[in-house]
Enzyme design. Structure first.
Site: not given
Length: 214
Positions: A121, A140
DNA sequence: CTCCCGATAT
DNA sequence: ATATCAGGAG
């Protein structure tokens, strides 16, 4: 309705709502941005900005971190949570950047993933936000939640979600897709108490459908 | 899978 | 009191 057709319905609504997406994290240098993204793990960006406002007065580059005592660094970032791990990782990264990357942030997924506290991420955020490089989709907590609610994916695994999304989200929108879902997640689709009545895309969402059927 | 962890909204 | 916040490592 296929996922692609579903995407074509939902995305323009969010695009109209948010327009040009920009990161909510404050920074001046790429190295500062890396720190901010590491700090943002399981923490609101608002809190990160409060912390970095002070930290970035004295930290501009890796050398500033290398000469800073780790306890001092921990004090600066304490309120973001996980502060011992985050401080340790930031220190190690400053050292590693000197030895491997000539004190510069690398621009490939593989090189970024070598850094501690930098996962999939964080890598996607850095590449996309700093240099407009779209090699993946940021997944996320918001992107995970909303993608499932809208029916784009059926998974809790961020890597699987990213792979599924990449199948039908046009590459030119990979960056915006994440930003819009994150912004909408903070604005309307808050996990604690989603504001479904005010939500612009409630007819395409599992929560919204329940609301309408009542 | 567990652990890291403080701040905040509900 | 509890869930959640721009997750990642062991």
């Amino acid at each position: 309705m296929t996922k692609k057709e579903r995407f074509d319905k939902v995305f323009p609504i969010l695009e109209k709502k948010f327009g040009k997406a920009k990161a909510a994290l404050n920074y001046e240098t790429p190295f500062q941005f890396m720190i901010a993204v590491i700090l943002s793990a399981q923490c609101t960006d608002a809190r990160v900005n409060i912390v970095t406002k002070e930290l970035f007065k004295v930290v501009k580059n890796p050398e500033d971190i290398r000469k800073m005592d780790i306890k001092t660094l921990e004090e600066y970032i304490k309120s973001t949570g996980f502060f011992r791990n985050k401080a340790k990782n930031i220190k190690l990264n400053a050292q590693m950047m000197k030895e491997k990357y000539n004190d510069k942030l690398p621009r490939t997924i593989e090189e970024l993933l070598v850094l501690l506290g930098v996962g999939r991420k964080t890598t996607n955020v850095i590449l996309g936000d700093l240099w407009n490089i779209r090699q993946g989709i940021v997944v996320d907590t918001h992107v995970k939640r909303l993608s499932n609610l809208i029916g784009f994916v059926e998974s809790d695994n961020p890597e699987i979600i990213e792979r599924e999304l990449m199948k039908f989200v046009p590459k030119k929108y990979w960056f915006e897709y994440s930003h819009y879902l994150i912004l909408h997640g903070r604005d309307k689709c808050v996990a604690r108490r989603p504001k479904c009545l005010e939500c612009e895309i409630n007819k395409y969402c599992k929560h919204g459908q329940k609301l309408i059927n009542k």
